[in-house]
Scaffold this motif. Structure first.
Motif, PDB file in Angstrom:
ATOM      1  N   MET A  77      35.322  51.654  43.873  1.00  0.00           N
ATOM      2  CA  MET A  77      36.064  51.011  42.791  1.00  0.00           C
ATOM      3  C   MET A  77      35.963  49.518  43.047  1.00  0.00           C
ATOM      4  O   MET A  77      36.285  49.040  44.140  1.00  0.00           O
ATOM      5  N   VAL A  78      35.504  48.793  42.039  1.00  0.00           N
ATOM      6  CA  VAL A  78      35.217  47.375  42.207  1.00  0.00           C
ATOM      7  C   VAL A  78      35.939  46.577  41.129  1.00  0.00           C
ATOM      8  O   VAL A  78      35.721  46.806  39.932  1.00  0.00           O
ATOM      9  N   LEU A  79      36.795  45.670  41.541  1.00  0.00           N
ATOM     10  CA  LEU A  79      37.476  44.778  40.610  1.00  0.00           C
ATOM     11  C   LEU A  79      36.657  43.498  40.515  1.00  0.00           C
ATOM     12  O   LEU A  79      36.399  42.837  41.528  1.00  0.00           O
ATOM     13  N   VAL A  80      36.229  43.155  39.296  1.00  0.00           N
ATOM     14  CA  VAL A  80      35.384  41.978  39.109  1.00  0.00           C
ATOM     15  C   VAL A  80      36.036  41.016  38.123  1.00  0.00           C
ATOM     16  O   VAL A  80      36.876  41.404  37.297  1.00  0.00           O
ATOM     17  N   LYS A  81      35.637  39.764  38.210  1.00  0.00           N
ATOM     18  CA  LYS A  81      36.154  38.744  37.301  1.00  0.00           C
ATOM     19  C   LYS A  81      35.583  38.943  35.907  1.00  0.00           C
ATOM     20  O   LYS A  81      34.413  39.273  35.736  1.00  0.00           O
ATOM     21  N   GLY A  82      36.429  38.719  34.899  1.00  0.00           N
ATOM     22  CA  GLY A  82      35.994  38.742  33.519  1.00  0.00           C
ATOM     23  C   GLY A  82      35.961  40.127  32.898  1.00  0.00           C
ATOM     24  O   GLY A  82      36.223  41.139  33.556  1.00  0.00           O
ATOM     25  N   GLU A  83      35.650  40.158  31.619  1.00  0.00           N
ATOM     26  CA  GLU A  83      35.506  41.412  30.881  1.00  0.00           C
ATOM     27  C   GLU A  83      34.031  41.806  30.879  1.00  0.00           C
ATOM     28  O   GLU A  83      33.174  41.012  30.476  1.00  0.00           O
ATOM     29  N   VAL A  84      33.737  43.006  31.305  1.00  0.00           N
ATOM     30  CA  VAL A  84      32.354  43.459  31.437  1.00  0.00           C
ATOM     31  C   VAL A  84      31.909  44.135  30.147  1.00  0.00           C
ATOM     32  O   VAL A  84      32.524  45.105  29.688  1.00  0.00           O
ATOM     33  N   SER A  85      30.846  43.632  29.564  1.00  0.00           N
ATOM     34  CA  SER A  85      30.336  44.164  28.303  1.00  0.00           C
ATOM     35  C   SER A  85      29.509  45.423  28.540  1.00  0.00           C
ATOM     36  O   SER A  85      29.086  45.717  29.667  1.00  0.00           O
ATOM     37  N   GLU A  86      29.262  46.157  27.467  1.00  0.00           N
ATOM     38  CA  GLU A  86      28.426  47.349  27.557  1.00  0.00           C
ATOM     39  C   GLU A  86      26.997  46.974  27.968  1.00  0.00           C
ATOM     40  O   GLU A  86      26.343  47.707  28.715  1.00  0.00           O
ATOM     41  N   THR A 136      44.156  54.992  39.713  1.00  0.00           N
ATOM     42  CA  THR A 136      44.749  56.124  40.421  1.00  0.00           C
ATOM     43  C   THR A 136      44.028  57.437  40.116  1.00  0.00           C
ATOM     44  O   THR A 136      44.206  58.421  40.829  1.00  0.00           O
ATOM     45  N   ALA A 137      43.207  57.451  39.064  1.00  0.00           N
ATOM     46  CA  ALA A 137      42.439  58.652  38.742  1.00  0.00           C
ATOM     47  C   ALA A 137      41.365  58.904  39.802  1.00  0.00           C
ATOM     48  O   ALA A 137      40.906  60.032  39.973  1.00  0.00           O
ATOM     49  N   TYR A 138      40.968  57.853  40.528  1.00  0.00           N
ATOM     50  CA  TYR A 138      39.938  57.976  41.546  1.00  0.00           C
ATOM     51  C   TYR A 138      40.484  57.808  42.958  1.00  0.00           C
ATOM     52  O   TYR A 138      39.822  58.130  43.925  1.00  0.00           O
ATOM     53  N   TYR A 139      41.687  57.296  43.046  1.00  0.00           N
ATOM     54  CA  TYR A 139      42.294  57.072  44.356  1.00  0.00           C
ATOM     55  C   TYR A 139      43.806  57.154  44.185  1.00  0.00           C
ATOM     56  O   TYR A 139      44.443  56.209  43.727  1.00  0.00           O
ATOM     57  N   ALA A 140      44.376  58.308  44.573  1.00  0.00           N
ATOM     58  CA  ALA A 140      45.797  58.558  44.321  1.00  0.00           C
ATOM     59  C   ALA A 140      46.709  57.583  45.058  1.00  0.00           C
ATOM     60  O   ALA A 140      47.828  57.325  44.632  1.00  0.00           O
ATOM     61  N   GLY A 141      46.225  57.027  46.178  1.00  0.00           N
ATOM     62  CA  GLY A 141      47.043  56.112  46.942  1.00  0.00           C
ATOM     63  C   GLY A 141      46.880  54.661  46.543  1.00  0.00           C
ATOM     64  O   GLY A 141      47.333  53.759  47.254  1.00  0.00           O
ATOM     65  N   VAL A 150      27.619  53.561  36.790  1.00  0.00           N
ATOM     66  CA  VAL A 150      28.546  52.443  36.598  1.00  0.00           C
ATOM     67  C   VAL A 150      29.412  52.745  35.385  1.00  0.00           C
ATOM     68  O   VAL A 150      28.898  52.986  34.294  1.00  0.00           O
ATOM     69  N   GLU A 151      30.728  52.761  35.570  1.00  0.00           N
ATOM     70  CA  GLU A 151      31.664  53.030  34.486  1.00  0.00           C
ATOM     71  C   GLU A 151      32.858  52.092  34.588  1.00  0.00           C
ATOM     72  O   GLU A 151      33.223  51.663  35.678  1.00  0.00           O
ATOM     73  N   ARG A 152      33.468  51.778  33.439  1.00  0.00           N
ATOM     74  CA  ARG A 152      34.739  51.066  33.472  1.00  0.00           C
ATOM     75  C   ARG A 152      35.829  52.030  33.921  1.00  0.00           C
ATOM     76  O   ARG A 152      35.767  53.230  33.649  1.00  0.00           O
ATOM     77  N   VAL A 153      36.826  51.515  34.598  1.00  0.00           N
ATOM     78  CA  VAL A 153      37.943  52.329  35.080  1.00  0.00           C
ATOM     79  C   VAL A 153      39.226  51.837  34.426  1.00  0.00           C
ATOM     80  O   VAL A 153      39.646  50.694  34.635  1.00  0.00           O
ATOM     81  N   ALA A 154      39.837  52.700  33.621  1.00  0.00           N
ATOM     82  CA  ALA A 154      41.090  52.327  32.964  1.00  0.00           C
ATOM     83  C   ALA A 154      42.278  52.536  33.897  1.00  0.00           C
ATOM     84  O   ALA A 154      43.232  51.752  33.906  1.00  0.00           O
ATOM     85  N   ASP A 155      42.206  53.601  34.723  1.00  0.00           N
ATOM     86  CA  ASP A 155      43.310  53.948  35.611  1.00  0.00           C
ATOM     87  C   ASP A 155      42.777  54.192  37.018  1.00  0.00           C
ATOM     88  O   ASP A 155      42.254  55.272  37.313  1.00  0.00           O
ATOM     89  N   ALA A 206      40.060  40.490  34.226  1.00  0.00           N
ATOM     90  CA  ALA A 206      39.319  41.207  35.261  1.00  0.00           C
ATOM     91  C   ALA A 206      39.072  42.642  34.796  1.00  0.00           C
ATOM     92  O   ALA A 206      39.776  43.149  33.906  1.00  0.00           O
ATOM     93  N   THR A 207      38.076  43.279  35.394  1.00  0.00           N
ATOM     94  CA  THR A 207      37.694  44.637  35.009  1.00  0.00           C
ATOM     95  C   THR A 207      37.485  45.488  36.252  1.00  0.00           C
ATOM     96  O   THR A 207      36.826  45.054  37.200  1.00  0.00           O
ATOM     97  N   TRP A 208      38.059  46.695  36.234  1.00  0.00           N
ATOM     98  CA  TRP A 208      37.780  47.659  37.292  1.00  0.00           C
ATOM     99  C   TRP A 208      36.553  48.471  36.907  1.00  0.00           C
ATOM    100  O   TRP A 208      36.440  48.965  35.776  1.00  0.00           O
ATOM    101  N   LEU A 209      35.616  48.621  37.854  1.00  0.00           N
ATOM    102  CA  LEU A 209      34.429  49.436  37.649  1.00  0.00           C
ATOM    103  C   LEU A 209      34.371  50.530  38.711  1.00  0.00           C
ATOM    104  O   LEU A 209      34.826  50.339  39.835  1.00  0.00           O
TER     105      LEU A 209
END
Length: 207
Positions: free
Chosen positions: A85-94, A128-133, A121-126, A143-146
Motif C-alpha cells: 500500500m503506497v500513499l503518494v502525493k497528488g491525485e493519480v489519473s487513470e 483497512t480492506a488490505y490491512y486490518a491494523g 496497480v489499483e487505487r485504494v479507497a479503504d 494524496a492517493t493510496w495505491l
C-alpha cells in the motif's frame, strides 16, 4: 504481540513481523538506527530477515532461522508477488495508473535505465480492506493510496516507480508476500508460524 513457543521438528523458527518505520531490517548496525533487536521479543540465535524493507518503509518482514528460505524464495524459477500500500502525493489519473501497470522507466544500479515489468496497480479507497491494523495519519494536501503488487525487488523500486510517474511516495507499507499478510498486526508486533504455514504461505515447496 502474537506468538507461541512452537519449534519445528527441524529446529527452525519462522516469524512474520510488522516492521515499524525508522527501523532497519537487521539486528546489528554501526549506525545509530532502530534495529530488529529493539523489538520486545527474544529471537533465537541465528534469526535473520529474508529480504529487507528500507528504514523509511514499514510492514511485512519475514524472519527465520532457516537459511534455505532466501534461496528458495528469491533464486528459484518462480517469481513471488509482494503487495504494497503506497500513499503518494497528488491525485493519480487513470492514465498514470496504466503507465505504472504497463511498465515505467526507472534508474537502477549501474547506473542504467530499467523498464519495470507489468504489475498490479489499483487505487485504494479503504486501506483497512488490505490491512486490518492500519492506522491513519494526517496528510497535508491531496494524496492517493495505491495498491501495487509486483514480483521484482530492485532497490527502492516502488518508490522510484511512483516518483517517475510524478507522484512522490509519502508512505509505503508492505502488506503481503504471496499468501502471508500483515492481517491485524500493529507496528512492532509479530506472529510465529509453523514451518508448514510459512512454506505454504510463500507457495514454495518444503525441502
Amino acid at each position: 504481540m502474537s506468538t507461541s513457543n512452537m519449534v519445528a521438528e527441524s529446529g527452525f523458527r519462522y516469524f512474520i513481523i510488522n516492521k515499524p518505520r525508522n527501523m532497519v531490517s537487521q539486528f546489528k548496525s554501526p549506525d545509530a538506527v532502530g534495529l530488529l533487536g529493539d523489538l520486545d521479543f527474544a529471537f533465537p540465535e541465528g534469526t535473520h530477515a529474508i529480504g529487507r524493507l528500507d528504514a523509511d518503509s514499514e510492514g511485512l518482514l519475514l524472519l527465520t532461522t532457516d537459511q534455505r528460505i532466501t534461496r528458495l524464495l528469491f533464486q528459484g524459477p518462480i517469481s513471488h508477488q509482494r503487495k504494497y500500500m503506497v500513499l503518494v502525493k497528488g491525485e493519480v489519473s487513470e492514465e498514470t495508473l496504466n503507465l505504472l501497470r504497463n511498465g515505467i522507466e526507472i534508474l537502477v544500479e549501474g547506473p542504467s535505465i530499467y523498464r519495470t515489468v507489468p504489475c498490479l496497480v489499483e487505487r485504494v479507497a479503504d486501506p483497512t480492506a488490505y490491512y486490518a491494523g492500519f492506522v491513519h495519519e494526517k496528510v497535508y494536501g491531496k494524496a492517493t493510496w495505491l495498491l501495487i503488487g509486483n514480483t521484482e525487488g530492485k532497490f527502492r523500486q516502488i518508490r522510484k516507480m511512483v516518483r517517475a510517474a510524478g507522484h512522490p511516495c509519502i508512505r509505503l507499507i508492505r502488506v503481503g508476500i504471496e499468501d502471508l499478510t500483515l492481517s491485524e498486526l500493529l507496528p512492532g508486533e509479530l506472529r510465529e508460524l509453523s514451518g508448514k504455514e510459512f512454506y505454504e504461505g510463500l507457495k514454495i515447496e518444503h525441502p
